[in-house]
Design a protein around this motif. Sequence first.
Motif, mmCIF file in Angstrom:
data_model
loop_
_atom_site.group_PDB
_atom_site.id
_atom_site.type_symbol
_atom_site.label_atom_id
_atom_site.label_comp_id
_atom_site.label_asym_id
_atom_site.label_seq_id
_atom_site.Cartn_x
_atom_site.Cartn_y
_atom_site.Cartn_z
ATOM 1 N N MET A 71 -56.318 -19.459 67.001
ATOM 2 C CA MET A 71 -57.196 -18.629 66.342
ATOM 3 C C MET A 71 -58.593 -19.498 66.498
ATOM 4 O O MET A 71 -59.698 -18.834 66.823
ATOM 5 C CB MET A 71 -56.808 -18.180 64.933
ATOM 6 N N ASN A 72 -58.635 -20.827 65.988
ATOM 7 C CA ASN A 72 -59.851 -21.435 65.769
ATOM 8 C C ASN A 72 -60.525 -21.727 66.968
ATOM 9 O O ASN A 72 -61.620 -21.723 67.426
ATOM 10 C CB ASN A 72 -59.557 -22.742 64.866
ATOM 11 N N SER A 74 -59.940 -19.868 70.000
ATOM 12 C CA SER A 74 -60.668 -18.589 70.233
ATOM 13 C C SER A 74 -61.868 -18.406 69.762
ATOM 14 O O SER A 74 -62.940 -18.024 70.369
ATOM 15 C CB SER A 74 -59.663 -17.440 69.961
ATOM 16 N N ARG A 75 -61.912 -18.502 68.447
ATOM 17 C CA ARG A 75 -63.470 -18.251 67.655
ATOM 18 C C ARG A 75 -64.583 -19.105 68.120
ATOM 19 O O ARG A 75 -65.619 -18.717 68.722
ATOM 20 C CB ARG A 75 -63.181 -18.423 66.073
ATOM 21 N N TYR A 124 -57.700 -12.195 67.605
ATOM 22 C CA TYR A 124 -56.968 -12.780 66.584
ATOM 23 C C TYR A 124 -57.580 -12.236 65.054
ATOM 24 O O TYR A 124 -57.146 -13.029 64.127
ATOM 25 C CB TYR A 124 -57.137 -14.263 66.657
ATOM 26 N N SER A 125 -58.244 -11.080 65.363
ATOM 27 C CA SER A 125 -58.813 -10.553 64.028
ATOM 28 C C SER A 125 -57.554 -10.187 63.171
ATOM 29 O O SER A 125 -57.840 -10.246 61.758
ATOM 30 C CB SER A 125 -59.570 -9.344 64.387
ATOM 31 N N GLU A 128 -57.035 -13.418 60.821
ATOM 32 C CA GLU A 128 -58.023 -14.132 60.054
ATOM 33 C C GLU A 128 -57.645 -14.079 58.522
ATOM 34 O O GLU A 128 -57.754 -15.050 58.157
ATOM 35 C CB GLU A 128 -59.373 -13.327 60.527
#
Length: 184
Positions: A71-72, A74-75, A124-125, A128
């Motif tokens: 997730m990180n 991707s962000r 990945y919202s 979060e």
Amino acid sequence: MRIFVIVKRRWVSLCVCVCVCVSTYSPFIRTLHNVIHTCTHETGGGNREILSAFQISLMIVNHPDLLFHAMNRSRDKMNRESDNNKTAAEIEGKINDDDIDDDDNDDDSDIEFVKECHVEEHDYSWAESLLQNHKLNITQNSSKMIILMKILGYSVRMNERITVFSQSLGTLNIIENLLRKSND
């Protein structure tokens, strides 16, 4: 001549997901249903999304730290692309679609197809809020890791050697972090 036979133990266990995995997996399945339905019914595709979804489900089951790191990444990737797009647009102006060379899409091999299923490009919202207070390197966040650590502890007490295999370098990194933490 004496023949020595090394006794091998094989461990096969059914793992029930711990609460962290279940609370992450349920929202993922709800999101996944919408993504696959949209991709297969509206665009006629969906194979890449299905493979990405499978990879994400493995992250959840193996250890939530894997999902947290993905997730990180991707962000961070989206932020870099956004910054690069702003900079490129400021410097070069707009790029015409006709100017882009699209030769990379000519390879139809299965290996290339799987490589294109980048987990970093997944949305990945849904995760979060679930992972905003996530603490890293906690064995109890994964039933697989709980069992593995018990097997490793047993092997050390019995002065036995053990080899751990995984299809994921990320999972091996998590195991390494958990072992370091347990030795502290």
